[in-house]
Enzyme design. Structure first.
Site, PDB file in Angstrom:
ATOM      1  N   MET A   1       0.842  -1.202   0.000  1.00  0.00           N
ATOM      2  CA  MET A   1       0.000   0.000   0.000  1.00  0.00           C
ATOM      3  C   MET A   1       0.875   1.250   0.000  1.00  0.00           C
ATOM      4  O   MET A   1       0.420   2.334   0.392  1.00  0.00           O
ATOM      5  CB  MET A   1      -0.939  -0.013   1.206  1.00  0.00           C
ATOM      6  CG  MET A   1      -1.921  -1.180   1.142  1.00  0.00           C
ATOM      7  SD  MET A   1      -3.435  -0.897   2.037  1.00  0.00           S
ATOM      8  CE  MET A   1      -2.819  -0.735   3.695  1.00  0.00           C
TER       9      MET A   1
ATOM     10  N   ALA B   1       3.997   3.982   0.952  1.00  0.00           N
ATOM     11  CA  ALA B   1       4.727   4.455   2.130  1.00  0.00           C
ATOM     12  C   ALA B   1       5.831   3.432   2.424  1.00  0.00           C
ATOM     13  O   ALA B   1       5.956   2.926   3.544  1.00  0.00           O
ATOM     14  CB  ALA B   1       3.799   4.676   3.325  1.00  0.00           C
ATOM     15  N   LEU B   2       6.579   3.136   1.390  1.00  0.00           N
ATOM     16  CA  LEU B   2       7.529   2.009   1.439  1.00  0.00           C
ATOM     17  C   LEU B   2       8.641   2.216   2.461  1.00  0.00           C
ATOM     18  O   LEU B   2       9.122   3.335   2.655  1.00  0.00           O
ATOM     19  CB  LEU B   2       8.141   1.783   0.046  1.00  0.00           C
ATOM     20  CG  LEU B   2       7.143   1.447  -1.068  1.00  0.00           C
ATOM     21  CD1 LEU B   2       7.879   1.209  -2.397  1.00  0.00           C
ATOM     22  CD2 LEU B   2       6.295   0.223  -0.710  1.00  0.00           C
TER      23      LEU B   2
ATOM     24  N   HIS C   1       9.093  -3.516   3.338  1.00  0.00           N
ATOM     25  CA  HIS C   1       8.760  -3.759   1.934  1.00  0.00           C
ATOM     26  C   HIS C   1      10.025  -4.116   1.139  1.00  0.00           C
ATOM     27  O   HIS C   1      10.016  -5.035   0.310  1.00  0.00           O
ATOM     28  CB  HIS C   1       8.127  -2.509   1.310  1.00  0.00           C
ATOM     29  CG  HIS C   1       6.868  -2.050   1.964  1.00  0.00           C
ATOM     30  ND1 HIS C   1       6.795  -0.898   2.706  1.00  0.00           N
ATOM     31  CD2 HIS C   1       5.624  -2.586   1.992  1.00  0.00           C
ATOM     32  CE1 HIS C   1       5.559  -0.730   3.152  1.00  0.00           C
ATOM     33  NE2 HIS C   1       4.827  -1.750   2.747  1.00  0.00           N
TER      34      HIS C   1
ATOM     35  N   GLU D   1       5.520 -11.533   7.374  1.00  0.00           N
ATOM     36  CA  GLU D   1       4.927 -12.121   8.587  1.00  0.00           C
ATOM     37  C   GLU D   1       4.459 -11.058   9.572  1.00  0.00           C
ATOM     38  O   GLU D   1       3.775 -11.366  10.538  1.00  0.00           O
ATOM     39  CB  GLU D   1       5.932 -13.055   9.272  1.00  0.00           C
ATOM     40  CG  GLU D   1       6.073 -14.359   8.547  1.00  0.00           C
ATOM     41  CD  GLU D   1       6.994 -15.339   9.245  1.00  0.00           C
ATOM     42  OE1 GLU D   1       7.652 -14.947  10.237  1.00  0.00           O
ATOM     43  OE2 GLU D   1       7.072 -16.490   8.785  1.00  0.00           O
ATOM     44  N   LYS D   2       4.835  -9.817   9.336  1.00  0.00           N
ATOM     45  CA  LYS D   2       4.328  -8.713  10.147  1.00  0.00           C
ATOM     46  C   LYS D   2       2.796  -8.799  10.197  1.00  0.00           C
ATOM     47  O   LYS D   2       2.182  -8.569  11.228  1.00  0.00           O
ATOM     48  CB  LYS D   2       4.794  -7.392   9.515  1.00  0.00           C
ATOM     49  CG  LYS D   2       4.031  -6.160   9.907  1.00  0.00           C
ATOM     50  CD  LYS D   2       4.438  -5.719  11.276  1.00  0.00           C
ATOM     51  CE  LYS D   2       3.825  -4.404  11.691  1.00  0.00           C
ATOM     52  NZ  LYS D   2       2.477  -4.144  11.242  1.00  0.00           N
ATOM     53  N   ASP D   3       2.192  -9.106   9.054  1.00  0.00           N
ATOM     54  CA  ASP D   3       0.742  -9.277   8.970  1.00  0.00           C
ATOM     55  C   ASP D   3       0.460 -10.780   8.897  1.00  0.00           C
ATOM     56  O   ASP D   3       0.075 -11.308   7.862  1.00  0.00           O
ATOM     57  CB  ASP D   3       0.202  -8.532   7.750  1.00  0.00           C
ATOM     58  CG  ASP D   3       0.506  -7.049   7.831  1.00  0.00           C
ATOM     59  OD1 ASP D   3      -0.211  -6.331   8.526  1.00  0.00           O
ATOM     60  OD2 ASP D   3       1.508  -6.611   7.225  1.00  0.00           O
TER      61      ASP D   3
ATOM     62  N   GLN E   1      -2.892 -12.120   7.796  1.00  0.00           N
ATOM     63  CA  GLN E   1      -3.114 -11.874   6.364  1.00  0.00           C
ATOM     64  C   GLN E   1      -2.541 -13.016   5.515  1.00  0.00           C
ATOM     65  O   GLN E   1      -3.170 -13.475   4.557  1.00  0.00           O
ATOM     66  CB  GLN E   1      -2.450 -10.544   5.988  1.00  0.00           C
ATOM     67  CG  GLN E   1      -2.440 -10.216   4.516  1.00  0.00           C
ATOM     68  CD  GLN E   1      -2.007  -8.783   4.296  1.00  0.00           C
ATOM     69  OE1 GLN E   1      -2.810  -7.871   4.386  1.00  0.00           O
ATOM     70  NE2 GLN E   1      -0.740  -8.552   4.004  1.00  0.00           N
TER      71      GLN E   1
ATOM     72  N   SER F   1       4.198   1.263   8.195  1.00  0.00           N
ATOM     73  CA  SER F   1       3.934   2.594   7.620  1.00  0.00           C
ATOM     74  C   SER F   1       3.262   3.493   8.652  1.00  0.00           C
ATOM     75  O   SER F   1       3.406   4.709   8.621  1.00  0.00           O
ATOM     76  CB  SER F   1       3.026   2.459   6.389  1.00  0.00           C
ATOM     77  OG  SER F   1       3.604   1.568   5.462  1.00  0.00           O
TER      78      SER F   1
HETATM   79  P1  AMP Z   1       1.448  -2.887   3.476  1.00  0.00           P
HETATM   80  O1  AMP Z   1       2.004  -1.893   2.518  1.00  0.00           O
HETATM   81  O2  AMP Z   1       1.483  -2.438   4.899  1.00  0.00           O
HETATM   82  O3  AMP Z   1       0.126  -3.464   3.035  1.00  0.00           O
HETATM   83  O4  AMP Z   1       2.470  -4.107   3.445  1.00  0.00           O
HETATM   84  C1  AMP Z   1       2.798  -4.750   2.237  1.00  0.00           C
HETATM   85  C2  AMP Z   1       3.550  -6.014   2.547  1.00  0.00           C
HETATM   86  O5  AMP Z   1       4.728  -5.707   3.267  1.00  0.00           O
HETATM   87  C3  AMP Z   1       2.730  -6.974   3.412  1.00  0.00           C
HETATM   88  O6  AMP Z   1       2.944  -8.304   2.966  1.00  0.00           O
HETATM   89  C4  AMP Z   1       3.320  -6.760   4.771  1.00  0.00           C
HETATM   90  O7  AMP Z   1       3.207  -7.877   5.630  1.00  0.00           O
HETATM   91  C5  AMP Z   1       4.773  -6.496   4.433  1.00  0.00           C
HETATM   92  N1  AMP Z   1       5.424  -5.783   5.529  1.00  0.00           N
HETATM   93  C6  AMP Z   1       5.045  -4.613   6.087  1.00  0.00           C
HETATM   94  N2  AMP Z   1       5.845  -4.303   7.126  1.00  0.00           N
HETATM   95  C7  AMP Z   1       6.736  -5.319   7.242  1.00  0.00           C
HETATM   96  C8  AMP Z   1       7.808  -5.610   8.132  1.00  0.00           C
HETATM   97  N3  AMP Z   1       8.136  -4.787   9.120  1.00  0.00           N
HETATM   98  N4  AMP Z   1       8.493  -6.754   7.943  1.00  0.00           N
HETATM   99  C9  AMP Z   1       8.177  -7.622   6.942  1.00  0.00           C
HETATM  100  N5  AMP Z   1       7.178  -7.402   6.071  1.00  0.00           N
HETATM  101  C10 AMP Z   1       6.465  -6.270   6.214  1.00  0.00           C
END
Ligand code: AMP
Length: 285
Positions: free
Chosen positions: A30, A32-33, A37, A151-153, A156, A189
């Site tokens: 989503m 805000a890399l 990411h 694995e943060k999510d 999901q 993010s």
């Molecule tokens: P998001 O942009 O928050 O939807 O995240 C996109 C992907 O990046 C998802 O698969 C998240 O689980 C992964 N992600 C976000 N933060 C982390 C993190 N700190 N460590 C590992 N993966 C992450």
């Protein structure tokens, strides 16, 4: 790095890569890399895939309008980061292309019952319907691929794996470890919305997980320790749970072996989640 916004150009790009014998590594984001990411991009690249990252703030997975409005958007630095971390193609679809009916409900929804109803699903009604629906669409457009998730999510990933199994999608789901800041806080993010004091309270989530991860105990003892760690730090706990790592069903005190602890809390209106492995041992009588 190629940049695409059109859905058909995206479909054609992935098809052309496969026709040349390459494997597409899809990394949904989503925006805000950050380093979390970037680790997914690097893993996909290290696996030899053509890295296709998508950047789409999916409104259907936000059950709270103010959370959606406050979600950070950093398009210029996202492009730079993607370019510097080995993304081959950055896809930025429009809201209209993804959800033509928005803000009206889209008639088709993918729901993963059970796994998607627990934990985050119970506190954020509709969240995982939004996630599963958008991920199903990303998979449909990309076609056969490997898809990378963090694995943060954790929940999901379980929801996506179940959906892939149930719908026999031609996608290999790859899970990647949580990337943390030096102080232990899982990078997110949403962390930019924490002030210094909030950030120091937020560290209790990773601290609590490290504590229980290092000390085998019963499921209820793990829960008690997690709760008291968050309480002491002044984090408003949303849930602490010890669950089966695949089905996410809550563990009981008769179980032994490795399970997953998941925690969620709110600090200064910012919802934070984290998780880690725990070992269950038999109750000493
Ligand atoms: P998001 O942009 O928050 O939807 O995240 C996109 C992907 O990046 C998802 O698969 C998240 O689980 C992964 N992600 C976000 N933060 C982390 C993190 N700190 N460590 C590992 N993966 C992450």
């Amino acid at each position: 790095m190629q940049r695409i916004s059109d859905l058909e150009a995206w479909r054609d790009y992935a098809r052309a890569q496969r026709a040349q014998g390459r494997r597409v590594g899809l990394v949904p984001t989503m925006g805000a890399l950050h380093e979390g990411h970037a680790s997914l991009f690097r893993t996909a690249r290290a696996n030899g895939d053509v890295v296709l990252a998508t950047l789409f703030v999916n409104p259907r997975q936000f059950n709270d309008a103010s959370d959606l409005a406050a979600y950070p958007r950093t398009p210029a630095s996202d492009v730079e980061m993607a370019e510097h971390t080995g993304v081959d193609c950055l896809v930025e679809p429009s809201l209209h292309d993804m959800w033509p009916d928005y803000p009206d409900a889209t008639p088709t929804t993918v729901s993963v019952h059970g796994i998607g109803d627990r934990l985050e699903g119970a506190r954020r009604p509709g969240h995982f319907d939004g996630v599963a629906s958008v991920v199903a669409k990303l998979f449909a457009i990309t076609g056969p691929c490997r898809a990378y998730f963090g694995e943060k999510d954790y929940q999901q990933i379980c929801v996506v794996r179940q959906m892939v199994r149930d719908l026999a999608l031609d996608v290999d789901v790859v899970s990647c470890p949580i990337v943390r800041d030096a102080d232990g806080l899982a990078i997110s993010s949403r962390n930019v919305r924490l002030n210094t004091e909030g950030r120091s309270r937020a560290r209790a989530l990773s601290r609590a997980l490290a504590l229980v991860g290092a000390q085998p105990a019963t499921a209820s003892e793990h829960r008690r320790r997690l709760e008291s760690c968050l309480d002491e730090a002044g984090v408003a706990t949303s849930y602490v749970e010890v669950v089966d790592p695949v089905t996410l069903v809550a563990s009981n005190d008769d179980e032994v072996g490795v399970r997953r602890a998941l925690v969620a809390g709110v600090v200064d209106d910012v919802r934070l989640i984290d998780n880690g492995p725990v070992t269950l041992v038999a109750r000493s009588s």
